[in-house]
Design a protein around this motif. Structure first.
Motif, PDB file in Angstrom:
ATOM      1  N   UNK A 314     -15.739 -13.532 -65.909  1.00  0.00           N
ATOM      2  CA  UNK A 314     -14.953 -13.792 -65.116  1.00  0.00           C
ATOM      3  C   UNK A 314     -14.100 -13.498 -64.786  1.00  0.00           C
ATOM      4  N   UNK A 315     -15.024 -11.554 -64.794  1.00  0.00           N
ATOM      5  CA  UNK A 315     -14.221 -11.609 -62.898  1.00  0.00           C
ATOM      6  C   UNK A 315     -14.874 -11.404 -61.273  1.00  0.00           C
ATOM      7  N   UNK A 316     -16.586 -11.758 -61.826  1.00  0.00           N
ATOM      8  CA  UNK A 316     -17.080 -12.590 -60.527  1.00  0.00           C
ATOM      9  C   UNK A 316     -17.193 -13.698 -60.377  1.00  0.00           C
ATOM     10  N   UNK A 317     -16.571 -14.369 -61.718  1.00  0.00           N
ATOM     11  CA  UNK A 317     -16.628 -16.407 -60.911  1.00  0.00           C
ATOM     12  C   UNK A 317     -15.318 -16.054 -60.021  1.00  0.00           C
ATOM     13  N   UNK A 318     -14.803 -15.205 -60.273  1.00  0.00           N
ATOM     14  CA  UNK A 318     -13.328 -15.117 -59.489  1.00  0.00           C
ATOM     15  C   UNK A 318     -13.074 -14.520 -58.386  1.00  0.00           C
ATOM     16  N   UNK A 319     -14.022 -13.998 -58.231  1.00  0.00           N
ATOM     17  CA  UNK A 319     -14.957 -12.738 -56.911  1.00  0.00           C
ATOM     18  C   UNK A 319     -15.019 -14.412 -56.283  1.00  0.00           C
ATOM     19  N   UNK A 320     -16.415 -14.616 -56.459  1.00  0.00           N
ATOM     20  CA  UNK A 320     -16.982 -16.089 -55.932  1.00  0.00           C
ATOM     21  C   UNK A 320     -15.989 -16.678 -55.709  1.00  0.00           C
ATOM     22  N   UNK A 321     -15.045 -17.017 -55.877  1.00  0.00           N
ATOM     23  CA  UNK A 321     -13.739 -18.899 -55.927  1.00  0.00           C
ATOM     24  C   UNK A 321     -13.387 -17.806 -54.518  1.00  0.00           C
TER      25      UNK A 321
END
Length: 544
Positions: A314-321
């Motif tokens: 979740x953290x990495x996906x939010x960062x990329x978004x």
């Protein structure tokens, strides 16, 4: 987030470049070319009117036998040799053309494919053309020889060379592309391996946090049990030993994790497993990100490593978004079913459209893949019609059975590779234009001139029967219907200086319409409108 470096795609397999031709292969190629060019020379020798065996056959074949293999090391010298063979035709008083124009074109093409593009090839081509024109001027050749020297020979010099340099650029583009792809693939593998190693270090740190916490609790319970009054001295000694062993295990674990670290703190200070996914999303929402969380199924007791992996997805996906699609809406779905947990993070497209250029980084997903794979899970990433999705399927408990993910990321196109490939493509396009468009433009210039010359020669033919019907003393009007449209416009100086009746003006006519044969010239001399003399001048010029 719409450009994450293509994590799901496999790297292209590179074929092994073909080895350079061996000496034997080169010798066979040179021999085959010599046979073809020698055959053309022999054909020209066979149909020549008065050929010289030494000058028209033996000497050219010996020159070709040296020039063809020599052009591998000295391509410019090969072109000079081929042009010298064509110069033999210009020195021929009966016909400027010979079969070695094909040899000149072949050697010029080889120079284009082998010599580095620069001043030297241009100087070679210019020198050859200058020599041909100077030879015509020194020998005092007629218009047909000049036409041959300014049309056929320049085409044999220029067009094959342009095609050759186009082929050279195309080969350089292909081989350079393979080398660049190999370099990028190796670089990408190195970056991916570094990301995997860092992620394994993070996993070790997570193991320290979770396992160290449990071991510390065991040591604490052992210390409390050691003070219990109900224990015997032997039990108390055993408990003290247990507490000491647990404390040493915690210390050893801490030392091991410290050694595994590379000296850099790659972890997010807010990314520890202490913070829950809900708290992470609340913090993201407070910072202005439109995020939505959906949970499905009963939440099981997850392994600490799995729980932290869910958090990292979740953290990495939010960062990329926020990095690749700022302003997009993010939806997080966590589903528990059948002993597995599925985490799916989907973001919409950026309201401002795709960001220009390439976004640096894209290593987080590589490390995330390693973490998920190490726990026995599967990570899938890819674009949607309007956005991007990251999905991880994880077991609730880590087992000894793991999924071996061997997919490799394709090389990421960087600024340097893009520039180099762009330069190579532009060079190929320019040389393609030079090799085909420029000769086409030259042909559009030469062909009308050749057509006009053919028209002039065809419309100045006085047939022998008509010439026989014309008699000295007739008025021009009496036989005007027998004359062609125009007189021959290119009589040689020898024809003009031939003896004629004084005070007359003479016109010249070709006796044959065949442009490839030697023809006699008819001369009609007029005094006013009355024909005062007519004669035949032999050995008129012909068109090659």
């Amino acid at each position: 987030m719409t450009n994450h470096g293509g994590i799901e795609e496999e790297g292209a397999r590179l074929d092994t470049p073909r080895p350079l031709p061996t000496f034997g292969k080169a010798l066979l190629w040179d021999a085959a070319l010599w046979v073809v060019l020698a055959g053309a020379g022999a054909w020209g020798f066979w149909f020549a009117l008065h050929p010289s065996v030494v000058l028209d056959l033996v000497l050219p074949l010996l020159v070709l036998a040296v020039a063809i293999p020599g052009s591998r090391r000295w391509p410019s010298a090969g072109v000079f040799a081929g042009n010298g063979l064509c110069a033999l035709g210009l020195a021929n008083e009966s016909n400027p053309a010979n079969a070695y124009a094909l040899a000149l074109a072949a050697l010029t093409y080889l120079m284009g494919t082998r010599a580095k593009v620069g001043r030297v090839p241009l100087l070679v081509l210019t020198s050859c053309l200058t020599i041909d024109l100077a030879l015509c001027a020194v020998l005092g050749r007629g218009a047909v020889w000049w036409f041959y020297a300014i049309t056929v020979l320049p085409l044999a010099l220029l067009v094959p060379w342009l095609v050759g340099i186009y082929q050279q650029a195309r080969r350089a583009l292909v081989s350079g592309g393979w080398r660049l792809a190999q370099s990028l693939e190796e670089q990408q593998r190195f970056v991916a391996e570094q990301a995997r190693l860092r992620e394994r270090t993070r996993i070790a740190a997570d193991m320290h946090d979770s396992l160290g916490h449990v071991l510390s609790l065991i040591a604490l319970r052992a210390g409390a049990l050691e003070l219990s009054p109900t224990l015997s001295d032997q039990d108390r000694d055993d408990v003290a030993e247990l507490r000491q062993a647990v404390s040493e295990a915690v210390d050893h674990l801490r030392e091991t994790v410290t050694v595994l670290r590379d000296g850099r703190d790659d972890t997010d200070p807010r990314g520890s497993s202490v913070e829950s996914v809900k708290e992470l999303l609340d913090r993201a929402s407070a910072s202005g990100i439109a995020v939505d969380l959906l949970r499905e199924g009963d939440r099981p007791a997850l392994s600490p490593l799995v729980e932290h992996a869910v958090y990292r997805v979740v953290q990495e996906s939010l960062t990329n978004a926020t990095k690749h699609a700022p302003g997009s809406a993010v939806r997080v779905r966590i589903a528990h079913e059948g002993g597995r947990t599925e985490v799916s993070v989907t973001n919409s497209a950026s309201p401002a459209g795709p960001l220009p250029g390439l976004i640096p980084g894209n290593r987080g997903l590589t490390g995330l893949r390693e973490r998920v794979s190490a726990l026995g899970g599967v990570l899938r990433v890819g674009p949607l019609a309007q956005g991007f999705r990251v999905t991880a399927v994880l077991p609730d408990r880590v087992s000894s059975t793991r999924t071996d993910l061997t997919q490799q990321s394709p090389p990421e196109a960087g600024a340097e590779s893009t520039r180099r490939m762009g330069d190579a493509r532009r060079k190929v396009r320019l040389r393609f234009v030079a090799a085909f468009v420029a000769p086409a433009a030259l042909a559009l210039t030469v062909l009308p001139a050749a057509g006009y010359l053919a028209y002039q020669l065809a419309t100045c033919v006085l047939h022998p029967t008509a010439y026989a019907d014309i008699h000295v003393g007739q008025e021009r009007a009496e036989f005007a219907h027998l004359l062609p449209l125009q007189s021959y416009p290119y009589p040689s100086d020898a024809m003009r200086s031939a003896p004629r009746p004084p005070g007359t003006d003479c016109e010249f006519y070709r006796s044959n319409g065949n442009l490839l044969d030697e023809v006699d010239m008819y001369r009609l001399c007029f005094s006013g409108d009355r024909l005062t003399a007519k004669d035949v001048l032999p050995d008129g010029p012909r068109v090659p």
